[in-house]
Enzyme design. Structure first.
Site, PDB file in Angstrom:
ATOM      1  N   HIS A 176       1.807   4.398  -2.960  1.00  0.00           N
ATOM      2  CA  HIS A 176       2.209   6.216  -2.397  1.00  0.00           C
ATOM      3  C   HIS A 176       3.594   6.316  -2.614  1.00  0.00           C
ATOM      4  CE1 HIS A 176      -1.817   7.092  -0.181  1.00  0.00           C
ATOM      5  NE2 HIS A 176      -1.315   6.230   1.032  1.00  0.00           N
ATOM      6  N   HIS A 234       3.443   6.793  -6.625  1.00  0.00           N
ATOM      7  CA  HIS A 234       2.424   8.503  -6.864  1.00  0.00           C
ATOM      8  C   HIS A 234       3.462   9.299  -7.307  1.00  0.00           C
ATOM      9  CE1 HIS A 234      -1.646  10.785  -6.411  1.00  0.00           C
ATOM     10  NE2 HIS A 234      -1.196  10.311  -7.268  1.00  0.00           N
ATOM     11  N   HIS A 267       1.043  -1.023   0.264  1.00  0.00           N
ATOM     12  CA  HIS A 267       0.231   0.520   0.265  1.00  0.00           C
ATOM     13  C   HIS A 267       1.382   1.131  -0.033  1.00  0.00           C
ATOM     14  CE1 HIS A 267      -3.431   2.322   1.212  1.00  0.00           C
ATOM     15  NE2 HIS A 267      -2.563   3.531   1.865  1.00  0.00           N
ATOM     16  N   GLU A 268       1.679   1.598   1.188  1.00  0.00           N
ATOM     17  CA  GLU A 268       2.480   2.631   1.165  1.00  0.00           C
ATOM     18  C   GLU A 268       3.662   2.718  -0.139  1.00  0.00           C
ATOM     19  OE1 GLU A 268       2.192   4.783   3.329  1.00  0.00           O
ATOM     20  OE2 GLU A 268       0.509   3.648   4.177  1.00  0.00           O
TER      21      GLU A 268
END
Length: 683
Positions: free
Chosen positions: A476, A479, A472-473
């Site tokens: 980011h 991104h 998940h991280e």
């Protein structure tokens, strides 16, 4: 202090302008901030003193070029203040909070600057700007308007007072929470009290005790959320009770670290600020500049999901109670600290899966290199090389150089995996250097987790949830790394709050993707892969326990909305009573399913950026679930799919309306059906 002695005052000579943490000392931060404030204010004054009429170049470009020193100091400092908040760093943070708020207001409320941007905004249709510059004018005008730039001088003065006080209170909230979380770590004198934990988990608990001078004992530190991962494995019910009690009492047990008064004042001042800006509540002010648009839209979604989630949680609770009644010699009513333990028993019975027993297959280095990095390689053509010679802000932070498929440099990725007393709870990504073509800057991003560190020489074995968090991280991080914008205002994750979780949630899908899990999920001693049948059973459990998981999340999201729906003049006299009434209102007041965050330790909304925005996770999950369906329908883990997702969504940052970017990627608006199916809410 001279330029020569303060490394923050000049651009770093390290690769990618990585801050030279080997030379930076705590005493360097405040002087760099003060110089940065002065320089940016002078740069803004030069913009507003230009005699010629506003143009995009003399106003917007000049504004985007301003504040480089301040950005450099801010990125360097806030990386450290969240991940290694020593007493000295905390003191700087407290002194800095109102200064930073005042500086931001000095720019956002500048009447002369607002006049120039308003003039450009009024001429947008005739300026013939490309899409990114066009949006830059729109966003600056919108943000300054929402910040109060159109208010009179008296209102602006009060607004500045409010912002400074709220900033100081938010810093106090985080300081109190960190201190109380450390104090409430649960100490066990006898390892027998921790029966059910693996050897690695016991080793980590013993190490945590030794680090506090408590040799021979075991210490379980607390995560940010309600409860603890160990609750799923501990056979001793009293041990489970002690952990849950400690977790839920943070910030609300009296004494110097009690957060109830702090949060009540924050809520009151946010309501006053919203009123000053012309909004009925803080929630209305926040959602006015998000994709949701209004608190009513958020409320509709939360209420629509809460009823089926609560219904499913009730059915799950009944099943767990039957298990207790059938298996315990002396049955007892299920309580919150029992839920995880009996859920794992039920999962094992129904799916032949014991998630605690999976840890030997999830060795952290293998998960990172053969899982997280490998998925990014297959999908986006990335490769990674560790750079141990580059200085980190803490000895536990590791730096990797990231390369594109053609071998060209993309940026740096920093991973800080382990928990420590100076690190705030939870997991997060933050930029250390933000990408911008205007400034010639390539991205440097960091991921922080809070994994317990085992004894020296022993492998770090992750839980299934920790594997998911790492994927998940890193979503980011991608991104931020893929940001391909001109103006720093739009870099990376500078998007609407209720969109920012979308890319990270999408990246979770690769955790159990066959080509990926088959590579990284190998037994750390034998090298044997996780059995295919077991992976299939894991995938089949997607809706298992989703009544609980959805309910605890929705309860926290609703609590956030209730706190920030208060109008000016309203107050919270009893935090516990307020919470109870709010949760009863939405039907999520089952005592066996506590809210994921209670107010006194709800860092997301009182010391993070999610105030009135915690709903963002499920709002973004609508897009996420719809995107996962698209990948599955279009061949999954392919370079073509990765390139489409990168170019049309991840790379545009905030330079494009997020829902427009989504339509460009997906070919239509997102549909909610995949989310309802994923969470078992379609039944």
């Amino acid at each position: 202090m001279t330029v020569e002695t303060n490394p923050l005052l000049t651009p770093s000579a390290l690769p990618y302008a990585l801050p030279d943490y080997g030379r930076i000392r705590a005493e360097h931060y405040l002087p760099a901030f003060r110089r940065g404030f002065e320089e940016q204010l002078a740069e803004v004054r030069r913009i507003t003193m230009v005699r010629s009429m506003p143009s995009f170049e003399n106003t917007m470009v000049a504004l985007e070029r301003s504040g480089e020193l301040l950005d450099r100091a801010s990125h360097a400092f806030y990386t450290v203040s969240s991940a290694d908040a020593t007493a000295e760093i905390q003191a700087i943070d407290e002194e800095l909070a109102p200064l930073m708020a005042a500086h931001q207001d000095a720019i956002l409320l500048d009447s002369a600057l607002y006049w120039r941007i308003t003039q450009l905004h009024a001429q947008l249709d005739t300026l013939s700007l490309d899409p990114e510059p066009h949006r830059l004018v729109e966003r600056w005008h919108r943000e300054m308007t929402l910040a109060g730039a159109a208010l009179d001088d008296d209102a602006k003065a009060r607004l500045t007072e409010l912002n400074q006080r709220i900033s100081a209170l938010s810093t106090a909230f985080e300081r109190n929470l960190l201190a109380d979380t450390n104090e409430l770590a649960v100490l066990f004198d006898d390892a027998a009290e921790l029966d059910g934990l693996s050897a690695g988990e016991l080793s980590a608990a013993a190490r945590a005790a030794v680090e506090r001078g408590l040799e021979g004992k075991h210490l379980l530190t607390l995560p940010l959320f309600t409860g603890h991962p160990a609750l799923a494995a501990l056979t001793n019910r009293e041990s489970r009770r002690r952990i849950m009690e400690a977790s839920r009492s943070r910030g609300a047990r009296g004494g110097e670290h009690d957060n109830r008064g702090v949060l009540a004042e924050i809520v009151r001042l946010r309501a006053e600020r919203a009123d000053l800006l012309g909004y009925p509540s803080h929630a209305a002010a926040v959602t006015a500049d998000e994709t949701a648009g209004t608190p009513e839209a958020v409320e509709r979604m939360l209420r629509d999901l809460a009823a089926p989630a609560a219904r499913n949680a009730t059915a799950e609770r009944a099943a767990l109670q039957r298990l207790i009644d059938d298996t315990e010699a002396e049955p007892f009513p299920l309580e919150a600290h029992d839920w995880a333990f009996y859920t794992e028993k039920l999962r094992t019975a129904q799916y032949e899966i014991d998630t605690a027993a999976l840890r030997p297959w999830f060795e952290s280095e293998s998960v990172l290199r053969d899982g997280v990095f490998a998925a990014a390689g297959r999908l986006y053509g990335l490769s990674f090389a560790e750079r141990p010679e580059l200085p980190g802000y803490h000895p536990g932070a590791r730096t990797f150089e990231v390369f594109q498929e053609d071998g060209s440099a993309l940026g740096l990725f920093v991973l800080d995996l382990y928990t420590r007393d100076s690190k705030r709870g939870g997991a997060w990504m933050n930029p250390i250097v933000s990408q911008s073509a205007l400034r010639g800057a390539l991205p440097v991003v960091a991921n922080n987790l809070n994994v317990a560190k085992p004894a020296d020489g022993e492998p770090t074995l992750l839980t299934l949830d920790e594997v998911n968090t790492l994927f998940h991280e890193f979503g980011h991080a991608l991104h931020g790394l893929f940001s391909d914008v001109t103006y720093p205002h739009f870099s990376g994750t500078n998007v609407f709050r209720d969109f920012v979780e979308f890319p990270s949630q999408v990246n979770e899908m690769w955790m159990l993707w066959p080509e990926i899990v088959g590579e990284y999920a190998r037994h750390h001693e034998t090298g044997e892969p996780l059995p295919v049948g077991l992976v299939e059973r894991l995938q089949a459990t997607e809706t298992f326990n989703q009544g609980f998981e959805t309910s605890e999340y929705l309860a926290a999201a609703w609590l956030d909305q209730a706190l920030h729906a208060l109008a000016v003049g309203d107050s919270i006299d009893d935090v516990a009573a307020f919470e109870a009434a709010a949760l009863a209102d939405i039907g999520l007041n089952d005592p066996a399913v506590p809210t994921r965050y209670s107010s006194a330790y709800f860092a997301h909304v009182f010391s993070g950026g999610y105030s009135a925005g915690y709903y963002s996770y499920i709002w973004s999950e609508v897009l996420d679930a719809d995107t996962v369906e698209w990948f599955r329908d279009n061949g999954g883990l392919t370079r073509e799919n990765g390139e489409r997702f990168r170019r049309r969504l991840l790379g545009v940052g905030g330079s494009k309306d997020p829902l427009e970017a989504y339509r460009d990627f997906r070919g239509r608006d997102a549909e909610i059906a995949p989310l309802l199916k994923r969470r078992g809410l379609d039944r």
